[in-house]
Design an enzyme around this catalytic site. Structure first.
Site, PDB file in Angstrom:
ATOM      1  N   ASP A  99       0.860  -1.174   0.000  1.00 36.15           N
ATOM      2  CA  ASP A  99       0.000   0.000   0.000  1.00 36.15           C
ATOM      3  C   ASP A  99       0.906   1.237   0.000  1.00 36.15           C
ATOM      4  O   ASP A  99       1.667   1.445   0.957  1.00 36.15           O
ATOM      5  CB  ASP A  99      -0.867  -0.020   1.281  1.00 36.15           C
ATOM      6  CG  ASP A  99      -2.131   0.800   1.142  1.00 36.15           C
ATOM      7  OD1 ASP A  99      -3.183   0.347   1.640  1.00 36.15           O
ATOM      8  OD2 ASP A  99      -2.061   1.880   0.521  1.00 36.15           O
ATOM      9  N   ASP A 201      -2.613   4.750  -2.583  1.00 36.43           N
ATOM     10  CA  ASP A 201      -3.569   5.421  -1.705  1.00 36.43           C
ATOM     11  C   ASP A 201      -3.915   6.838  -2.176  1.00 36.43           C
ATOM     12  O   ASP A 201      -3.017   7.613  -2.501  1.00 36.43           O
ATOM     13  CB  ASP A 201      -2.934   5.511  -0.308  1.00 36.43           C
ATOM     14  CG  ASP A 201      -3.877   6.093   0.714  1.00 36.43           C
ATOM     15  OD1 ASP A 201      -4.803   5.404   1.106  1.00 36.43           O
ATOM     16  OD2 ASP A 201      -3.667   7.259   1.086  1.00 36.43           O
ATOM     17  N   GLU A 259      -6.321   3.961  -5.735  1.00 32.14           N
ATOM     18  CA  GLU A 259      -7.536   4.317  -4.991  1.00 32.14           C
ATOM     19  C   GLU A 259      -7.888   5.734  -5.416  1.00 32.14           C
ATOM     20  O   GLU A 259      -7.103   6.654  -5.184  1.00 32.14           O
ATOM     21  CB  GLU A 259      -7.312   4.251  -3.474  1.00 32.14           C
ATOM     22  CG  GLU A 259      -8.603   4.466  -2.722  1.00 32.14           C
ATOM     23  CD  GLU A 259      -8.437   5.139  -1.377  1.00 32.14           C
ATOM     24  OE1 GLU A 259      -7.465   5.881  -1.190  1.00 32.14           O
ATOM     25  OE2 GLU A 259      -9.285   4.912  -0.501  1.00 32.14           O
ATOM     26  N   HIS A 329     -10.883  -1.820   4.661  1.00 34.82           N
ATOM     27  CA  HIS A 329     -10.588  -1.315   6.008  1.00 34.82           C
ATOM     28  C   HIS A 329     -11.217   0.051   6.265  1.00 34.82           C
ATOM     29  O   HIS A 329     -11.159   0.569   7.385  1.00 34.82           O
ATOM     30  CB  HIS A 329      -9.062  -1.222   6.170  1.00 34.82           C
ATOM     31  CG  HIS A 329      -8.471  -0.227   5.244  1.00 34.82           C
ATOM     32  ND1 HIS A 329      -8.442  -0.391   3.872  1.00 34.82           N
ATOM     33  CD2 HIS A 329      -7.939   0.990   5.480  1.00 34.82           C
ATOM     34  CE1 HIS A 329      -7.897   0.661   3.312  1.00 34.82           C
ATOM     35  NE2 HIS A 329      -7.581   1.523   4.258  1.00 34.82           N
ATOM     36  N   ASP A 330     -11.798   0.648   5.201  1.00 36.36           N
ATOM     37  CA  ASP A 330     -12.443   1.965   5.357  1.00 36.36           C
ATOM     38  C   ASP A 330     -13.958   1.862   5.390  1.00 36.36           C
ATOM     39  O   ASP A 330     -14.629   2.903   5.506  1.00 36.36           O
ATOM     40  CB  ASP A 330     -12.097   2.870   4.159  1.00 36.36           C
ATOM     41  CG  ASP A 330     -10.692   3.389   4.213  1.00 36.36           C
ATOM     42  OD1 ASP A 330     -10.134   3.697   3.153  1.00 36.36           O
ATOM     43  OD2 ASP A 330     -10.125   3.459   5.335  1.00 36.36           O
TER      44      ASP A 330
END
Ligand code: TEU
Ligand code: CA
Length: 563
Positions: A99, A201, A259, A329-330
Site C-alpha cells: 500500500d 492510496d 484508490e 478497512h475503510d
C-alpha cells in the site's frame, strides 16, 4: 493473456496487519502473524495479497501516515520479517502488493521536519505551503476529510501547509519533480525486494489546482469539501504516465491499482485505458455512496439494492477493467451493510460474494469477509480507535444529534467495524492475541471464526473457496462480457457473462422473503446447468420461473452450441 497481465487472473486478499494475527502478545497484529497464516490464506484460493501500510509511522491514521517509507514500523516487525514474508508469500504461490501512501506523508517524516524549517532548503517545496491571508487566516476555506481546516499554520515559515487528511498527514507536493522521483525511488526499493506492485492510496489527489481559491460550502458545513480543486487535478495523468514510464520500464510485470476517491466514470476511463499507460485498475467509490445521508457517510440510511445494482452495472459496462469490492478497512462489514447479519447472515454473505466476485474485473476480498464477520456494534465511544470516528462524533454532536443517534451512525458506518481483530477460533480474544488487543474483539467470535468455518462444509469460507475456483477456472468468468438481466427487478440482482456460445447466469435475491423470478424472453427455454448455489436443493436445471428463497444466490451455465 500476456504474462504481465496476471492481474486479470488475480483474486486479491486484503490484510490489515494490525488486526490480523499477533505473535508477540502486544495486542497488535504483526508480519510474523501474516507469515504464520499463509497456509490458511492460500487455502481460501486467492493468489494475491494486499498488505495495508506497515512502514514506520506514528500510527495517527493506523499507518496511512508514513514517517519512513523504507523502514518497517517496529509494532509490525523488522525488515527481516518483511523479507521473509515476501519470500514465503512467493513460495506459497501468492503475489504480494504493498500500500503506497504518497499523496501525503506523516508530519514526523524527515522531509517534513526539514521543510517546515525554512522556505529555501532541499525539502522546502516537498510540501504545499501558502502564505496566510492578510488577516492571518488560512489561505482558503478548504476543509479536511477528518474535519476542521485543511490548512495548519507553522510559525517558523509564517506559512500554512495543506493536509487533506489529518494535520499529521501533510500533502506532498507532486509538482516538485524531485519529490516525484523520490517516490519512484521508494517504489524501486520495494520492487527490487520482490514486491509485485502497489495499491496507490488517494492517488486521485496527487495533482491539485494550486491557486487554492475559496471553494463552495455545502449548507450544513462551515468549510468547503476537501475534494474541491484537489481531486483529478491538472497534471494527474502526466504524473501517473511519468511514474508508469519510470517504473514499468524496469519492472514490466507489476500491478498498479489506484484508490481514486471522487472520480467520475469519465475520469476513471483515463486512468485505466491500457494504451494510456497509467494504472491497471482503480477503486472508485460510486457504489459506496448508496447509503450516504444528509451528513454524508455517517448516517442511518439503508441502501436500495437497485442503486447498488445500477452503480455496479454502470461501471461494468463503461470501464474496461474494474477492481471489484464491497468492503475494505475503510468500510463497514459488507454482510451488515448490504446483507443480513442476523438470521440470513450465512446466506446473504454467500450471495453478496457471488454477485461481487463473478463480475468482470479483479475481486478484492477483505480479511474476515470470507467467514462473514459482522459490524462490531460498539456501545461506547471509548471503544472506537479511528480518529475519523471521534471527529465525526464531535461534528454530529455539534449538529445537535442525540448521543443515541451519533452512536447509531458510528455503529453502522465506522471504519472500526472492519478493524476488529480477525476471528481465528472460539478462544480468548478469538485466537488473535494472548495480549490485550489494541481494539475490542467482536463478541460474536464464538460462532464466527476460521476454525469452525474450516470444519463446516456449508460455511461461508467453503463457499468462497468454490466461488474463487469457479472465477479462475475459465475464460468466461475472466473475459466474458457483462450484461444486466431484468435491470428493474425489485429484489433480484441478476446478470450474465457471455463469451462465444457460453453464458453464465448469476442471480442474487436481496429479499428476506421468497420471491418469484421470471427470466427474460431471450433466456426462454435454454439449457442451463446449475454450477453454484447457496442453498442445498436448488433445481439442477434453469427453469423459466424460479422461486428464490431469502438471499438465495444461484449460478447457471449455458452452453448454446448444444442447441
Ligand atoms: O482513504 C482515502 C479516502 O478517500 C478516504 O476519504 C476514505 O474514503 C475515508 O477514510 C472513508 O471515510 C485512504 C485510506 O484507505 C484511508 O484508510 C486513509 O485514512 C486515507 O486514505 C488517508 O491516507
Ligand atoms: Ca504483535
Amino acid at each position: 493473456m500476456k504474462t504481465n497481465e496476471w492481474w486479470r487472473h488475480a483474486v486479491v486478499y486484503q490484510i490489515y496487519p494490525q488486526s490480523f494475527k499477533d505473535t508477540n502478545n502486544d495486542g497488535i497484529g504483526d508480519l510474523r502473524g501474516v507469515i504464520e497464516k499463509l497456509d490458511y490464506i492460500k487455502s481460501i484460493g486467492v493468489n494475491t495479497l494486499w498488505l495495508t501500510p506497515v512502514f514506520e509511522s506514528p500510527l495517527i491514521d493506523n499507518g496511512y501516515d508514513v514517517s519512513d517509507y523504507k523502514k518497517i514500523a517496529s509494532d509490525f516487525g523488522t525488515m527481516q520479517d518483511m523479507e521473509k514474508l515476501i519470500t514465503e508469500a512467493h513460495r506459497h504461490g501468492l503475489k504480494l502488493i504493498f500500500d503506497l501512501v504518497v499523496n501525503h506523508s506523516s508530519d514526523k517524516h524527515q522531509w517534513f521536519q526539514e521543510s517546515k524549517l525554512s522556505r529555501n532548503n532541499a525539502y522546502s517545496d516537498y510540501y504545499i505551503w501558502r502564505d496566510p491571508r492578510p488577516d492571518g487566516t488560512a489561505p482558503s476555506n478548504l476543509g479536511s476529510v477528518f474535519g476542521g481546516s485543511a490548512w495548519t499554520y507553522v510559525k517558523t515559515r509564517n506559512q500554512y501547509y495543506l493536509h487533506l487528511f489529518a494535520q499529521e498527514q501533510p500533502d506532498l507536493n507532486w509538482d516538485s519533480k524531485e519529490l516525484r522521483y523520490a517516490v519512484y525511488d521508494i517504489m524501486d526499493f520495494w520492487l527490487a525486494k520482490g514486491v509485485d506492485g502497489f495499491r496507490m492510496d488517494s492517488i486521485s489527489f496527487l495533482s491539485k489546482n494550486t491557486n487554492f481559491d475559496d471553494v463552495p460550502v455545502e449548507d450544513n458545513k462551515k468549510l468547503g469539501a476537501y475534494y474541491y480543486g484537489t481531486a483529478n487535478g491538472p497534471h494527474i495523468h502526466e504524473y501517473l504516465q511519468e511514474m508508469h514510464q519510470v517504473i514499468y520500464s524496469k519492472y514490466p510485470n507489476i500491478m498498479l491499482v489506484g484508490e481514486t476517491p471522487h472520480t467520475s466514470m469519465q475520469q476513471a476511463k483515463l486512468y485505466v485505458e491500457p494504451n494510456r499507460k497509467e494504472l491497471n485498475m482503480v477503486f472508485q467509490f460510486e457504489h459506496m455512496h448508496v447509503d450516504y445521508g444528509e451528513y454524508g457517510r455517517y448516517s442511518d440510511v439503508t441502501f436500495k439494492m437497485s442503486d447498488l445494482r445500477q452503480s455496479m452495472a454502470r461501471w461494468q459496462e463503461a470501464i474496461s477493467w474494474n477492481a471489484l469490492y464491497l468492503g475494505n478497512h475503510d468500510q463497514p462489514r459488507l454482510v451488515s451493510r448490504f446483507g443480513n447479519e442476523g438470521r440470513y447472515r450465512e446466506k446473504s454473505a454467500k450471495m453478496l460474494a457471488m454477485i461481487q466476485i463473478l463480475q468482470k474485473g479483479t475481486p478484492f476480498i477483505y480479511q474476515g469477509d470470507e467467514i462473514g464477520m459482522t459490524n462490531a456494534h460498539f456501545t461506547r465511544l471509548s471503544q472506537y480507535r479511528d480518529l475519523e470516528a471521534h471527529n465525526t462524533a464531535k461534528f454530529l454532536q455539534a449538529k445537535q444529534l442525540s448521543k443515541e443517534q451519533t452512536m447509531n451512525f458510528l455503529a453502522r458506518k465506522s471504519r472500526d467495524n472492519a478493524r476488529t481483530p480477525m476471528q481465528w477460533q472460539n478462544d480468548v480474544n478469538a485466537g488473535f492475541s494472548a495480549g490485550k488487543p489494541w481494539i475490542d474483539v467482536n463478541t460474536n467470535y464464538d460462532n464466527i471464526n476460521v476454525n469452525d468455518a474450516q470444519n463446516d462444509k456449508s460455511s461461508i469460507l467453503t463457499f468462497y473457496q468454490r466461488l474463487i475456483a469457479l472465477k479462475l477456472q475459465s475464460r468466461l468468468t475472466i473475459d466474458g462480457d457483462f450484461t444486466l438481466i431484468n435491470a428493474n427487478d425489485s429484489s433480484v440482482f441478476a446478470y450474465q457473462r457471455q463469451l462465444g456460445s457460453q453464458k453464465l447466469i448469476v442471480l442474487g435475491s436481496f429479499s428476506e422473503k421468497k420471491v418469484r423470478y421470471v427470466l427474460p424472453k431471450e433466456l426462454m427455454n435454454v439449457q442451463g446447468k446449475l454450477v453454484l448455489s447457496n442453498y442445498q436443493d436448488t433445481s439442477k436445471y434453469l427453469t423459466q420461473t424460479l422461486f428464490l428463497r431469502p438471499y438465495e444466490g444461484v449460478v447457471y451455465l449455458i452452453n448454446e452450441q448444444h442447441e
